[in-house]
Scaffold this motif. Structure first.
Motif, PDB file in Angstrom:
ATOM      1  N   HIS A  88       0.717  -1.120  -0.009  1.00 42.33           N
ATOM      2  CA  HIS A  88       0.024  -0.017  -0.150  1.00 42.33           C
ATOM      3  C   HIS A  88       0.775   1.311   0.006  1.00 42.33           C
ATOM      4  O   HIS A  88       0.502   2.300  -0.618  1.00 42.33           O
ATOM      5  N   ASP A  89       2.055   1.130   0.592  1.00 40.66           N
ATOM      6  CA  ASP A  89       2.939   2.347   0.733  1.00 40.66           C
ATOM      7  C   ASP A  89       4.112   2.390  -0.238  1.00 40.66           C
ATOM      8  O   ASP A  89       4.896   2.841  -0.065  1.00 40.66           O
ATOM      9  N   ASP A 119      -0.434  -6.099  -3.809  1.00 40.32           N
ATOM     10  CA  ASP A 119      -1.756  -6.167  -3.249  1.00 40.32           C
ATOM     11  C   ASP A 119      -2.410  -5.604  -4.546  1.00 40.32           C
ATOM     12  O   ASP A 119      -2.389  -4.281  -4.542  1.00 40.32           O
ATOM     13  N   ARG A 122      -6.412  -3.482  -4.087  1.00 39.41           N
ATOM     14  CA  ARG A 122      -6.618  -2.131  -3.799  1.00 39.41           C
ATOM     15  C   ARG A 122      -5.918  -1.251  -4.384  1.00 39.41           C
ATOM     16  O   ARG A 122      -6.578  -0.039  -4.561  1.00 39.41           O
ATOM     17  N   PHE A 124      -3.550   0.820  -3.758  1.00 40.41           N
ATOM     18  CA  PHE A 124      -3.324   2.187  -3.115  1.00 40.41           C
ATOM     19  C   PHE A 124      -1.994   2.682  -3.384  1.00 40.41           C
ATOM     20  O   PHE A 124      -1.755   3.985  -3.648  1.00 40.41           O
ATOM     21  N   GLN A 130       4.529  -0.881  -6.535  1.00 39.97           N
ATOM     22  CA  GLN A 130       4.496  -2.220  -5.936  1.00 39.97           C
ATOM     23  C   GLN A 130       5.689  -3.237  -6.229  1.00 39.97           C
ATOM     24  O   GLN A 130       6.395  -3.560  -5.453  1.00 39.97           O
TER      25      GLN A 130
END
Length: 285
Positions: A88-89, A119, A122, A124, A130
């Protein structure tokens, strides 16, 4: 007012494992634990959850997890940490962050690289970001020699491709909070990966398929976790105010997994703890 040891869990939820347990995924740096962490740890000890791996999902939380290990680890409870950047980050990944995460791996409290992975559910962070961040953390794992603590959702095929390309350079890896299907499971097992199971199995709405798969996981590859404060088991025998999951409830998850594997709770507790100690290179209990 902060909760005390006695007043948070109702009597019906005060479980005791027949053998010491290792919770390989506890997000105790989450803000919900700030008010009563000593009581949370005391309840874990009472439940015989004697070893906790505190999940570091970014630099800030990894540093907090290391500090928590130093402050709260004692003879009755063994605390260790992971350090990684969650997908996500991943958009935050750069050379400075890579250097900081590599430095964290040199801390004695840190026993794994992660939580890291892919992931695509979602998004993010973009899939490109990623994969870039995951590639960087695979390099850190190869350099440090420490195992990987992996996150994957809706990205099993790509994760397996990337791990396959690095398989000769990295050591052990665990797919934490496994929730996917049979094909994905066997793809991971073919790569000699370990599998972490959570209270997802206890959710009749979405975890039912796992009950048919848990018996397919070799004992030497299986570990257990709460992923607290998330994934509170839905089939607990009593309601829990606030619905915050915690390590003291891990024996209930072990009981559920043991039932669907057709083995005793004690045997599963012993085998998963032995596997976790070997995987994370922890001292013998």
């Amino acid at each position: 007012m902060a909760e005390t040891f006695d007043d948070f869990l109702p009597e019906a939820l005060r479980f005791t494992s027949p053998a010491p347990l290792v919770d390989i995924g506890a997000n105790l740096t989450h803000e919900s634990f700030a008010r009563d962490l000593p009581a949370v740890l005391a309840r874990a000890r009472a439940a015989r959850v004697t070893t906790l791996i505190l999940t570091g999902t970014d630099r800030e939380h990894a540093e907090q997890a290391v500090a928590m290990c130093r402050e709260h680890g004692d003879a009755g409870l063994s605390l260790h940490a992971t350090a990684g950047v969650h997908p996500h980050d991943a958009s935050r990944w750069d050379a400075e962050l890579a250097a900081a995460m590599a430095a964290l791996q040199r801390q004695p409290e840190v026993v794994a690289v992660g939580e890291c992975g892919l992931d695509f559910n979602r998004n993010f962070s973009s899939p490109t970001d990623q994969q870039r961040a995951f590639e960087g953390q695979l390099a850190i794992a190869a350099e440090s020699g420490k195992p990987l603590f992996l996150h994957e959702r809706d990205a099993g095929r790509r994760l397996r491709e990337m791990l396959h390309a690095w398989r000769d350079d990295i050591g052990d890896a665990v797919v934490h909070c496994f929730t996917a299907d049979r094909e994905t499971l066997f793809g991971y097992l073919d790569l000699d990966l370990h599998i972490g199971l959570t209270g997802w199995l206890c959710d009749e709405r979405r975890g039912h398929h796992l009950r048919e798969l848990v018996g397919e996981i070799p004992a030497e590859r299986l570990m257990v976790e709460t992923d607290c404060p998330y994934l509170l088991p839905r089939n607990l025998p009593a309601k829990l105010k606030g619905r915050r999951h915690e390590p003291a409830l891990l024996p209930w998850i072990v009981r559920e997994i043991a039932h669907w594997r057709g083995e005793s709770e004690a045997a599963l507790a012993k085998s998963t703890s032995a596997t976790a100690r070997r995987f994370f290179r922890l001292p013998a209990a």
